[in-house]
Design a protein around this motif. Sequence first.
Motif, PDB file in Angstrom:
ATOM      1  N   ALA A 129     -25.524  36.935 -10.096  1.00  0.00           N
ATOM      2  CA  ALA A 129     -25.569  35.776 -10.734  1.00  0.00           C
ATOM      3  C   ALA A 129     -26.557  34.903 -10.109  1.00  0.00           C
ATOM      4  CB  ALA A 129     -24.271  35.233 -10.561  1.00  0.00           C
ATOM      5  N   GLN A 130     -27.041  34.789  -9.291  1.00  0.00           N
ATOM      6  CA  GLN A 130     -28.307  34.013  -8.647  1.00  0.00           C
ATOM      7  C   GLN A 130     -28.608  34.258  -7.242  1.00  0.00           C
ATOM      8  OE1 GLN A 130     -28.004  31.658  -5.988  1.00  0.00           O
ATOM      9  NE2 GLN A 130     -25.845  30.971  -6.227  1.00  0.00           N
ATOM     10  N   PHE A 131     -29.911  34.054  -6.902  1.00  0.00           N
ATOM     11  CA  PHE A 131     -30.027  34.115  -5.515  1.00  0.00           C
ATOM     12  C   PHE A 131     -31.074  32.949  -5.020  1.00  0.00           C
ATOM     13  CE2 PHE A 131     -33.038  36.531  -8.162  1.00  0.00           C
ATOM     14  CZ  PHE A 131     -34.548  36.318  -7.451  1.00  0.00           C
ATOM     15  N   HIS A 132     -30.944  32.530  -3.708  1.00  0.00           N
ATOM     16  CA  HIS A 132     -31.413  31.359  -3.323  1.00  0.00           C
ATOM     17  C   HIS A 132     -31.830  31.833  -1.691  1.00  0.00           C
ATOM     18  CE1 HIS A 132     -27.111  31.419  -2.245  1.00  0.00           C
ATOM     19  NE2 HIS A 132     -27.597  30.780  -1.029  1.00  0.00           N
ATOM     20  N   ALA A 133     -32.173  30.747  -1.104  1.00  0.00           N
ATOM     21  CA  ALA A 133     -32.353  30.960   0.561  1.00  0.00           C
ATOM     22  C   ALA A 133     -32.015  29.884   1.479  1.00  0.00           C
ATOM     23  CB  ALA A 133     -33.963  31.248   0.480  1.00  0.00           C
ATOM     24  N   HIS A 134     -32.166  29.896   2.747  1.00  0.00           N
ATOM     25  CA  HIS A 134     -31.933  28.865   3.462  1.00  0.00           C
ATOM     26  C   HIS A 134     -32.968  29.030   4.604  1.00  0.00           C
ATOM     27  CE1 HIS A 134     -27.861  28.108   2.079  1.00  0.00           C
ATOM     28  NE2 HIS A 134     -27.767  29.411   1.808  1.00  0.00           N
ATOM     29  N   TRP A 135     -33.593  27.909   5.036  1.00  0.00           N
ATOM     30  CA  TRP A 135     -34.687  28.026   5.997  1.00  0.00           C
ATOM     31  C   TRP A 135     -34.931  26.802   7.049  1.00  0.00           C
ATOM     32  CZ3 TRP A 135     -34.704  27.345   0.822  1.00  0.00           C
ATOM     33  CH2 TRP A 135     -35.497  25.830   0.391  1.00  0.00           C
ATOM     34  N   GLY A 136     -35.655  26.895   7.899  1.00  0.00           N
ATOM     35  CA  GLY A 136     -35.772  25.990   9.108  1.00  0.00           C
ATOM     36  C   GLY A 136     -37.291  25.415   8.840  1.00  0.00           C
ATOM     37  N   GLY A 137     -37.291  24.021   9.842  1.00  0.00           N
ATOM     38  CA  GLY A 137     -38.473  23.315   9.640  1.00  0.00           C
ATOM     39  C   GLY A 137     -39.510  24.098  10.143  1.00  0.00           C
ATOM     40  N   GLU A 138     -39.172  24.932  11.172  1.00  0.00           N
ATOM     41  CA  GLU A 138     -40.280  25.397  11.899  1.00  0.00           C
ATOM     42  C   GLU A 138     -39.899  27.127  12.115  1.00  0.00           C
ATOM     43  OE1 GLU A 138     -39.105  24.413  16.316  1.00  0.00           O
ATOM     44  OE2 GLU A 138     -40.421  22.912  15.252  1.00  0.00           O
ATOM     45  N   ASN A 139     -40.917  27.864  12.395  1.00  0.00           N
ATOM     46  CA  ASN A 139     -40.327  29.350  12.710  1.00  0.00           C
ATOM     47  C   ASN A 139     -39.325  29.459  13.777  1.00  0.00           C
ATOM     48  OD1 ASN A 139     -42.430  29.733  10.548  1.00  0.00           O
ATOM     49  ND2 ASN A 139     -43.773  30.496  12.229  1.00  0.00           N
ATOM     50  N   GLY A 140     -38.547  30.398  13.669  1.00  0.00           N
ATOM     51  CA  GLY A 140     -37.633  30.674  14.749  1.00  0.00           C
ATOM     52  C   GLY A 140     -36.267  30.105  14.631  1.00  0.00           C
ATOM     53  N   ARG A 141     -36.078  29.322  13.466  1.00  0.00           N
ATOM     54  CA  ARG A 141     -34.768  28.714  13.143  1.00  0.00           C
ATOM     55  C   ARG A 141     -34.749  28.677  11.750  1.00  0.00           C
ATOM     56  NH1 ARG A 141     -36.960  23.360  14.770  1.00  0.00           N
ATOM     57  NH2 ARG A 141     -36.515  22.072  12.677  1.00  0.00           N
ATOM     58  N   GLY A 142     -33.584  28.793  11.140  1.00  0.00           N
ATOM     59  CA  GLY A 142     -33.262  28.727   9.644  1.00  0.00           C
ATOM     60  C   GLY A 142     -32.436  29.720   8.853  1.00  0.00           C
ATOM     61  N   SER A 143     -32.089  30.600   9.498  1.00  0.00           N
ATOM     62  CA  SER A 143     -31.105  31.444   9.039  1.00  0.00           C
ATOM     63  C   SER A 143     -29.781  31.244   9.417  1.00  0.00           C
ATOM     64  CB  SER A 143     -31.338  33.149   9.709  1.00  0.00           C
ATOM     65  OG  SER A 143     -31.065  33.189  10.953  1.00  0.00           O
TER      66      SER A 143
END
Length: 279
Positions: free
Chosen positions: A110-124
């Motif tokens: 139906a859809q796809f999207h993402a989540h992420w952090g403000g810097e590498n190493g966090r966000g998942s």
Amino acid sequence: MEKWGYGGDNGPSMWHIVEGGAYPVAVEGNRQSPIDVQTNKVEVCDELGELKYMYDPKNCMSVENTGSSWKVNVNSDGSRIDALLSCIKKPREKTNLSGGPLGNDKYQLAQFHAHWGGENGRGSEHTVDGKMFSAELHLVHYNVKYGSFGEAADKPDGLAVLGMLIKVGAEHAEFGKLCDLLRKIPKKGDKVDICAPMDPANFLPRNKSYYTYEGSLTTPPLFESVTWILFKQPIEVSQAQIRFMRDLKFGDDHSERMCDNYRPPCPLKGRVVRTPKWL
């Protein structure tokens, strides 16, 4: 109007009491997502088979800034344009996912999207043995036996999400197509049509080994309706590519950049995480 978000006063720790629409399931639920996958407690299962999937790149219709992420809208449950196309040429193929923990049930993208952090190493959102990645991609499918995403969304077996952990490294060709569009939707509510085909299958890692468990949506309304399939092998995007996501805005031109839009892991509450024996 719902006022959940990712700030200090409306972020995940407040979703059960947030003004304008509280979601008590956030703390009372028994199958909330995401989770921390503890690999030494994962159950290896003989009965889990291979995933079977088929995606038509022409079904990716548009991408929009939702105010909490970007979202690619996928034509999955039939539309007026399909009826018109069927009169002049072969209609678009349906997208579907089955196998693995889903058995013989078919799920449409139906859809796809993402989540992420403000810097590498966090966000998942999901973590593995406590390790967090820079971002996470979600391909959201619904069980076709319910007829539509809306009908399936709150059913215990209504949804299936393929999750891909993302680390910063090599440039990703298919993600590059998305980045060309993200620059056109900087503000909440911005939306642009996808003209060139975009193949969801190209986002999947080469190694299809996975973890699976019964969980929920990771954003309100947090329905406990998701069979999660989290691939073990991360995918890579470049530093420049992840910056396109971080340059999006939560609101208008004067709002904050869209970063740290992830929910932390939730208690497992007795659930079992499984993995196929043959992979």
